[in-house]
Design a protein around this motif. Sequence first.
Motif, PDB file in Angstrom:
ATOM      1  N   HIS A  10      -2.766 -50.161  -5.666  1.00  0.00           N
ATOM      2  CA  HIS A  10      -3.077 -49.996  -4.019  1.00  0.00           C
ATOM      3  C   HIS A  10      -2.674 -48.516  -3.480  1.00  0.00           C
ATOM      4  CE1 HIS A  10      -4.815 -51.088  -0.175  1.00  0.00           C
ATOM      5  NE2 HIS A  10      -3.531 -51.202   0.214  1.00  0.00           N
ATOM      6  N   LEU A  13      -4.173 -45.416  -4.630  1.00  0.00           N
ATOM      7  CA  LEU A  13      -5.526 -45.261  -4.123  1.00  0.00           C
ATOM      8  C   LEU A  13      -5.418 -44.665  -2.680  1.00  0.00           C
ATOM      9  CD1 LEU A  13      -8.636 -45.818  -4.326  1.00  0.00           C
ATOM     10  CD2 LEU A  13      -8.347 -47.989  -3.230  1.00  0.00           C
ATOM     11  N   LEU A  14      -4.567 -45.272  -1.918  1.00  0.00           N
ATOM     12  CA  LEU A  14      -4.246 -44.840  -0.416  1.00  0.00           C
ATOM     13  C   LEU A  14      -3.815 -43.473  -0.572  1.00  0.00           C
ATOM     14  CD1 LEU A  14      -2.503 -47.948   1.179  1.00  0.00           C
ATOM     15  CD2 LEU A  14      -4.964 -47.077   1.178  1.00  0.00           C
ATOM     16  N   ALA A  15      -3.090 -42.977  -1.480  1.00  0.00           N
ATOM     17  CA  ALA A  15      -2.797 -41.506  -1.584  1.00  0.00           C
ATOM     18  C   ALA A  15      -3.455 -40.664  -2.436  1.00  0.00           C
ATOM     19  CB  ALA A  15      -1.364 -41.797  -2.039  1.00  0.00           C
ATOM     20  N   ARG A  16      -4.654 -41.177  -2.851  1.00  0.00           N
ATOM     21  CA  ARG A  16      -5.452 -40.525  -3.749  1.00  0.00           C
ATOM     22  C   ARG A  16      -4.962 -39.935  -4.748  1.00  0.00           C
ATOM     23  NH1 ARG A  16      -8.000 -43.023  -0.231  1.00  0.00           N
ATOM     24  NH2 ARG A  16      -9.281 -42.333   1.296  1.00  0.00           N
ATOM     25  N   ALA A  53      15.177 -47.567  16.124  1.00  0.00           N
ATOM     26  CA  ALA A  53      13.795 -46.701  16.230  1.00  0.00           C
ATOM     27  C   ALA A  53      13.980 -45.557  15.622  1.00  0.00           C
ATOM     28  CB  ALA A  53      13.729 -46.589  17.428  1.00  0.00           C
ATOM     29  N   TYR A  88     -11.325 -24.082   6.361  1.00  0.00           N
ATOM     30  CA  TYR A  88     -10.762 -24.686   4.975  1.00  0.00           C
ATOM     31  C   TYR A  88     -12.079 -25.414   4.586  1.00  0.00           C
ATOM     32  CZ  TYR A  88      -6.058 -24.350   6.988  1.00  0.00           C
ATOM     33  OH  TYR A  88      -4.828 -23.568   7.683  1.00  0.00           O
ATOM     34  N   ARG A  89     -12.106 -25.256   3.203  1.00  0.00           N
ATOM     35  CA  ARG A  89     -13.085 -26.012   2.447  1.00  0.00           C
ATOM     36  C   ARG A  89     -12.673 -27.215   1.647  1.00  0.00           C
ATOM     37  NH1 ARG A  89     -18.068 -22.613  -0.002  1.00  0.00           N
ATOM     38  NH2 ARG A  89     -16.339 -22.199  -1.701  1.00  0.00           N
ATOM     39  N   VAL A  90     -13.324 -28.211   1.768  1.00  0.00           N
ATOM     40  CA  VAL A  90     -12.624 -29.799   0.988  1.00  0.00           C
ATOM     41  C   VAL A  90     -14.063 -30.193   0.465  1.00  0.00           C
ATOM     42  CG1 VAL A  90     -10.881 -29.959   2.588  1.00  0.00           C
ATOM     43  CG2 VAL A  90     -12.943 -31.150   3.086  1.00  0.00           C
ATOM     44  N   PRO A  91     -13.544 -30.995  -0.681  1.00  0.00           N
ATOM     45  CA  PRO A  91     -14.634 -31.727  -1.304  1.00  0.00           C
ATOM     46  C   PRO A  91     -15.518 -32.592  -0.449  1.00  0.00           C
ATOM     47  CG  PRO A  91     -12.647 -31.906  -2.544  1.00  0.00           C
ATOM     48  CD  PRO A  91     -12.231 -31.169  -1.222  1.00  0.00           C
ATOM     49  N   ARG A  92     -16.591 -33.111  -0.687  1.00  0.00           N
ATOM     50  CA  ARG A  92     -17.313 -34.025   0.248  1.00  0.00           C
ATOM     51  C   ARG A  92     -16.402 -35.105   0.229  1.00  0.00           C
ATOM     52  NH1 ARG A  92     -22.771 -37.233  -0.845  1.00  0.00           N
ATOM     53  NH2 ARG A  92     -21.940 -39.097  -0.513  1.00  0.00           N
ATOM     54  N   ILE A  93     -16.450 -35.919   1.511  1.00  0.00           N
ATOM     55  CA  ILE A  93     -15.725 -36.794   1.898  1.00  0.00           C
ATOM     56  C   ILE A  93     -16.488 -38.189   1.979  1.00  0.00           C
ATOM     57  CG2 ILE A  93     -13.775 -35.853   2.869  1.00  0.00           C
ATOM     58  CD1 ILE A  93     -15.834 -36.575   5.704  1.00  0.00           C
ATOM     59  N   VAL A  94     -15.949 -39.240   2.016  1.00  0.00           N
ATOM     60  CA  VAL A  94     -16.584 -40.684   2.276  1.00  0.00           C
ATOM     61  C   VAL A  94     -17.473 -40.967   0.736  1.00  0.00           C
ATOM     62  CG1 VAL A  94     -18.294 -42.290   3.226  1.00  0.00           C
ATOM     63  CG2 VAL A  94     -17.175 -40.529   4.507  1.00  0.00           C
TER      64      VAL A  94
ATOM     65  N   ASP B 145     -22.290 -32.851   0.918  1.00  0.00           N
ATOM     66  CA  ASP B 145     -21.701 -32.418  -0.133  1.00  0.00           C
ATOM     67  C   ASP B 145     -20.493 -31.796  -0.117  1.00  0.00           C
ATOM     68  OD1 ASP B 145     -23.955 -33.164  -1.742  1.00  0.00           O
ATOM     69  OD2 ASP B 145     -25.080 -31.374  -1.500  1.00  0.00           O
ATOM     70  N   GLU B 146     -19.993 -31.157   0.741  1.00  0.00           N
ATOM     71  CA  GLU B 146     -18.825 -30.506   1.125  1.00  0.00           C
ATOM     72  C   GLU B 146     -18.765 -30.597   2.507  1.00  0.00           C
ATOM     73  OE1 GLU B 146     -20.706 -26.092   0.265  1.00  0.00           O
ATOM     74  OE2 GLU B 146     -19.070 -27.059  -0.746  1.00  0.00           O
ATOM     75  N   SER B 147     -17.306 -30.484   3.005  1.00  0.00           N
ATOM     76  CA  SER B 147     -16.728 -30.389   4.233  1.00  0.00           C
ATOM     77  C   SER B 147     -16.024 -29.067   4.625  1.00  0.00           C
ATOM     78  CB  SER B 147     -16.057 -31.695   4.659  1.00  0.00           C
ATOM     79  OG  SER B 147     -16.806 -32.828   4.462  1.00  0.00           O
ATOM     80  N   VAL B 149     -13.265 -27.503   7.395  1.00  0.00           N
ATOM     81  CA  VAL B 149     -12.481 -28.118   8.337  1.00  0.00           C
ATOM     82  C   VAL B 149     -11.706 -27.063   9.466  1.00  0.00           C
ATOM     83  CG1 VAL B 149     -10.518 -29.489   8.592  1.00  0.00           C
ATOM     84  CG2 VAL B 149     -11.558 -29.463   6.464  1.00  0.00           C
TER      85      VAL B 149
END
Lengths: 94, 482
Positions: A10, A13-16, A53, A88-94, B145-147, B149
Motif C-alpha cells: 500500500h 503504491l502511494l509513493a508510486r 508539535a 515541466y512535462r510529465v507522463p499522463r496522469i490519472v 496523454d501527457e501533462s 506543469v
Amino acid sequence: MKISRKDVEHVALLARLELTEQEIEQYTEQLDSILEYAATLDRLDTENVEPTAHAVPLHNVLRADEVKSSIEREKALQNSPDAEEGFYRVPRIV
Amino acid sequence: MSVFDRYEMVCGVETHVELATKTKIFCGCTTEFGGEQNTHVCPVCLGLPGVLPVLNREVVNLAIKAGLALNCEIAEFSKFDRKNYYYPDLPKNYQTSQYDLPICKNGWLMIETAEGQKKIGITRAHMEEDAGKLVHGGETITTSDESYVDYNRTGVPLLEIVSEPDMRSISEVLAYLEQLVQILEYTEVSDCRLEQGSVRFDINVSLRPRGSTELGIRTETKNLNSFSSVRRCMEYEIARQAEVLDAGEKVVQETRTWDEGRGITLSLRSKEEAHDYRYFPEPDLVPMVIDREWVEEIRKTLPELPAARRERLQILGLSAYDAEVITSSKGLADFFDKALRQCEDAKSLTNWVMGDFTRLLKANEVSVVDSPISPEQVAEMVNLIEKGTISGKIAKSVIEEMFATGKDASVIVKEKGLAQISDESALIKIIDEVIAANPASVEDYRAGKERAIGFLVGQVMKASKGQANPGLVNKLLKERLG
Ligand SMILES: [Zn+2]
C-alpha cells in the motif's frame, strides 16, 4: 509483526514505487524491525505529557510580505527530466 | 414528480480562497496572476532539497481576519502539517496544510432564504499552499496523454473554509456562497476574482429519503469556480444520485470532476485509491502562538460587514431588495456610501445609483471602481433634482453627459441651459399660450374631466423643451383655469 506485507504494498503504491517480490519481502522485514525498535518508546508513561508539535522550542517565526526575485526559468527547469516551452512535462496522469 | 418530493438533499461546501498577499505563503515569490509559466518560482516553492520555508505574517493576519468575520474561534496554538500525496502539481509530494489544529473553527454565517434567515455553520478554516497548474494534452482530465506543469501558483496562500452540511437546497448553497464571497471581498481577505480561479468550491452532495435523519452517501465534486457551474453541477449530481437510489442501488462515495463543456460530473475513482494522506506535523515550520492582543488588533481593522451594512441602509429607508443590490459588491456599496455623505435623499440616490448609473456602467463595460464619475458628482446631480433645478427627465440626459465627459452636473446644466424654469412669469406666458391653443381640453377640464389637466401639463412641458418645473406648472395651470 508490526507491519504486514499488505501495508508495504500500500505504501509503495502511494509513493508510486514499483517493488519486486524480493523487495517487498525485504522491506517488510526491515520496516518491521524499525517499528519494533521505535516501539521501545511505548514503555514510557506519557499520561500527563502534552503532545509535542515541534522539537524546537520556538514559535512565530514569520517574515514580512515583501516580494523577492524569483529564479530564471532556465535554472528552474535545468534539473527536470523533461520540459517543453517553459513547462515541466510529465507522463499522463490519472 | 420532483426528485425533492422523494429525497432531501444535504450539502456542505469546502471553499478555497486565495489570500490577498503580495508574496507566496513560504517564500518571497510574487503571487501576481498571469505571469509566463514557471517564472514565479524559487528553490523553496519548487521544493528543491535543502531549503526551508518561512511563514508570511500577512497570511496569518488575513486568516485571523477571515475567521473573525465568519464568527470563528481563533486558535491560541496552531501548527502546519504535511498532507502527503503523489501528484505532479505538487513538487514536494506533499502539501503544507493544517490538520488537527486549524487557525479558525466553529464559526457561522447567516443566509436569507424564502423561509427567513438561516445560520450555516463553518466547521473550520485553515491555511495551506496552493498546488501548481496542470495543462492537459487531451480535452479533459481523463483523456489526456501527457501533462504540462506550471508551478507559478504553487505556494500561493489559500484559506480553506469548510462548512457544516447545513444546506438543503441549491438556492441555499448559492446564498451561502454569495454571502461568503461577499464577506471575503468586504474584509479584503481576498480579491475574489472567480474568473481567475482565486475562489474554488468543492461541493459535497448526498440524498436521503424524506423524513430520514441519517446522512446518505455523498460525493464530492471538486474545483468549481463559478456560481453557475455550482448550480449546474448540483442539478446534475442530484438527478444522477436520485436515479441510482431509485434503481435500488447505492451511491459510490467518491471524488468527481465537473466537465463544464458536457455539463456532467465524472468519476475520479482511480485517484481515490490513494486517498490516504498520512498527515504528520511539518518539521520545517515552528508552531504559531496567537495571543489575544494580536487577535484584537486585527478585530479593529474589520470593516462594516455586508449584513450590518444592509441593516444600516434599511434604517435609512431603503427596501430590503434595494439594500441587497447596493451591497452586492463592496465597490458599489462604497460608492453609494460616499455619495450619501453629500446627499440628503437616500431613496432618490438609491434609484439613480441602481438605475441609470448601473446601466451606464454596464453599457460602457466599466466596473464601479473605474467609474468616470465620482460618488460626489452623482450626489450633486441628485441634489439638483431635489432642489428643483432640473427635472428627473432632464437628469437622465445630464448623467449620460457626465459619464461621457466627466463634467459636473451643475456645469452641464449651465452650459446647455438645462435649468428648470421655475420663474412664474415665464411659465405663465407659456401656460397662457397652451390654454389658447387647446380650447377643447380646457372645455373638458372645466366640465369636470380631471384627466384633461395631464394633457395640458404635457403641452406646457413640450413647449418648454422639458425644462418647466412640472409641479409648478400643475399648480399654475389650475389657478389660470379657475
Ligand atoms: Zn518561491
